[in-house]
Design an enzyme around this catalytic site. Structure first.
Site, short mmCIF file in Angstrom:
data_model
loop_
_atom_site.label_atom_id
_atom_site.label_comp_id
_atom_site.label_asym_id
_atom_site.label_seq_id
_atom_site.Cartn_x
_atom_site.Cartn_y
_atom_site.Cartn_z
N TYR A 25 -36.07 -3.50 -75.92
CA TYR A 25 -37.42 -3.08 -76.34
C TYR A 25 -37.72 -1.66 -75.87
O TYR A 25 -37.38 -1.29 -74.74
CB TYR A 25 -38.47 -3.99 -75.70
CG TYR A 25 -38.52 -5.38 -76.27
CD1 TYR A 25 -38.85 -5.60 -77.60
CD2 TYR A 25 -38.26 -6.49 -75.47
CE1 TYR A 25 -38.91 -6.89 -78.13
CE2 TYR A 25 -38.32 -7.78 -75.98
CZ TYR A 25 -38.65 -7.97 -77.30
OH TYR A 25 -38.70 -9.23 -77.81
N LYS A 77 -44.64 -23.38 -46.80
CA LYS A 77 -45.68 -23.21 -47.82
C LYS A 77 -45.06 -22.60 -49.09
O LYS A 77 -43.91 -22.13 -49.05
CB LYS A 77 -46.80 -22.33 -47.29
CG LYS A 77 -46.38 -20.90 -47.00
CD LYS A 77 -47.55 -20.05 -46.52
CE LYS A 77 -47.14 -18.61 -46.38
NZ LYS A 77 -48.24 -17.71 -46.08
C1 PLP Z 1 -50.00 -18.24 -40.99
C2 PLP Z 1 -48.55 -17.93 -41.15
N1 PLP Z 1 -47.70 -18.15 -40.13
C3 PLP Z 1 -46.38 -17.87 -40.23
C4 PLP Z 1 -45.86 -17.34 -41.40
C5 PLP Z 1 -44.38 -17.03 -41.46
O1 PLP Z 1 -44.14 -15.67 -41.61
P1 PLP Z 1 -42.65 -15.14 -41.81
O2 PLP Z 1 -42.22 -15.68 -43.13
O3 PLP Z 1 -42.80 -13.67 -41.83
O4 PLP Z 1 -41.85 -15.67 -40.69
C6 PLP Z 1 -46.71 -17.09 -42.47
C7 PLP Z 1 -46.16 -16.50 -43.70
O5 PLP Z 1 -46.74 -15.77 -44.41
C8 PLP Z 1 -48.09 -17.38 -42.35
O6 PLP Z 1 -48.93 -17.17 -43.36
#
Ligand code: PLP
Length: 373
Positions: free
Chosen positions: A264, A37
């Site tokens: 700045y 994602k």
């Molecule tokens: C629903 C879900 N599963 C798994 C993960 C993976 O987590 P990590 O990056 O800590 O392994 C995430 C990441 O935020 C998540 O939102």
């Protein structure tokens, strides 16, 4: 030699290395869903997904319908789970592309079932349960009634339950054990009601690393694939390689007399003669302004402190005492230079955040160059 001023490199060979290391952490029959994602945590959805698909990953987890569709348009046929679910009006497109959906709303269940009926398919869903994250998902006591509400929706296939852990990265696992226990009892209770639930899952990177009892049928790592430990203070027992690095070329060198102000707000005044390197990276490149007067970069394998405020496009570092720095030399903001390393965890410390945000910020703000393809 890199010819651009700023170079954001993504090492896909390191990604594959991390994937193979993580594979060894669970039993061979446990599937792995790679969390890609947010544009693969800023590393680039398609190059990352292609590399992991070729390496043998089983599933992908994305944030939005658009990301799921991008994977399909790129020819990726592996199962894809939309971790944030969908809006009812997205059901047709999700089903059309055979995307699986994290489900926590009855109206979405109905929309998916109707879309699947229209398309002569079954819509695959994973019922999202909030076992203590306090984010998406139905509460534990709502799971059986929610499932009962799905019984009449013949075009839905419930793959399993899904939940997310709130503090699995901490050494104290008391809260996490409670979440995992609540989750496994819900899976058992649902199975006793006749739901098959072939694929329930709760393990993120931290649980993949430290909680084998949470692996179940599938693990869902994100961060560790990209080379960072979930807990910066406790290095994981696998040798992870950083995937992202950021460097820039020295744009101008100058020698400032004592009493000169830098950047700045005049927040830094040179106490002595100062050799200053001006670097073409700023907050528009996703480099946090909290690095002002606090962060460091690597030049010639040595640490050079940031002087004054980080600007939109520029940052100044002091190289007094680092011999021979000249215009065009490479300055590393994230990554390795000779024996020295600046990790995302260290940058996160300066920026009062976590490595996840460092990757997302740098990776999405810069043009990415891929190596190890
Ligand atoms: C629903 C879900 N599963 C798994 C993960 C993976 O987590 P990590 O990056 O800590 O392994 C995430 C990441 O935020 C998540 O939102």
């Amino acid at each position: 030699m890199i010819t651009t001023m700023v170079d954001l490199a993504v090492d896909l060979a390191a990604l594959e290395h991390n994937y193979r290391q993580l594979r060894r952490r669970s039993d061979p029959q446990v599937k792995m869903l790679a969390v890609v994602k947010a544009d693969a945590y800023g590393h680039g959805l398609l190059p990352v997904a292609r590399k992991l698909a070729a390496a043998g990953v089983d599933y992908f987890g994305v944030g939005s319908l658009e990301e799921g569709l991008m994977l399909r348009q790129a020819g990726i046929t592996l199962p894809v789970l939309l971790l944030l679910g969908i809006l009812p009006e997205e059901a047709d497109r999700a089903v059309g592309a055979d995307l699986e959906v994290a489900l926590f709303r009855q109206d979405v269940a109905q929309a998916l079932s109707a879309a699947a009926a229209n398309q002569g398919k079954k819509a695959r869903v994973h019922l999202k349960v909030d076992t203590g994250m306090g984010r998406l998902g139905v509460l534990p006591q709502e799971v059986l009634p929610f499932l009962a509400g799905l019984k009449k929706l013949r075009h839905l296939q419930v793959m399993g339950l899904i939940s997310h852990l709130a503090v699995a990265d901490q050494a104290d696992k008391t809260y996490t054990h409670k979440q995992v226990q609540a989750f496994t009892s819900l899976v058992t209770a649902a199975r006793e009601e006749g739901w098959k639930l072939p694929l329930s899952h709760i393990a993120n990177s931290a649980a993949l690393w430290e909680l084998p009892e949470a692996h179940m049928g599938l693990v869902r790592p994100g961060l560790m694939l990209y080379g960072s430990p979930p807990s910066p203070d406790r290095p994981p027992p696998v040798a992870l390689q950083p995937v992202m690095s950021l460097s820039a070329r020295v744009l101008q060198m100058k020698r400032l007399p004592p009493g000169s102000s830098i950047s700045y707000g005049c927040t830094y005044t040179t106490p002595d003669w100062c050799d200053l390197a001006v670097l073409p990276v700023g907050y528009c490149n996703g480099y946090s302004r909290l690095g002002s007067n606090r962060g460091e970069v690597l030049i010639h394998g040595r640490r050079a402190p940031i002087r004054g405020r980080v600007c939109m496009n520029l940052t100044m570092v002091e190289v007094t005492g680092i011999p021979g720095v000249k215009e065009g030399d490479r300055a590393v903001f994230l990554g390795r230079d000779q024996g020295e390393v600046l990790s995302a965890e260290e940058l996160a410390g300066w920026a009062q955040t976590i490595s996840y945000e460092i990757y997302c910020a740098l990776g999405t703000a810069n043009l990415r160059r891929y190596t190890g393809v």
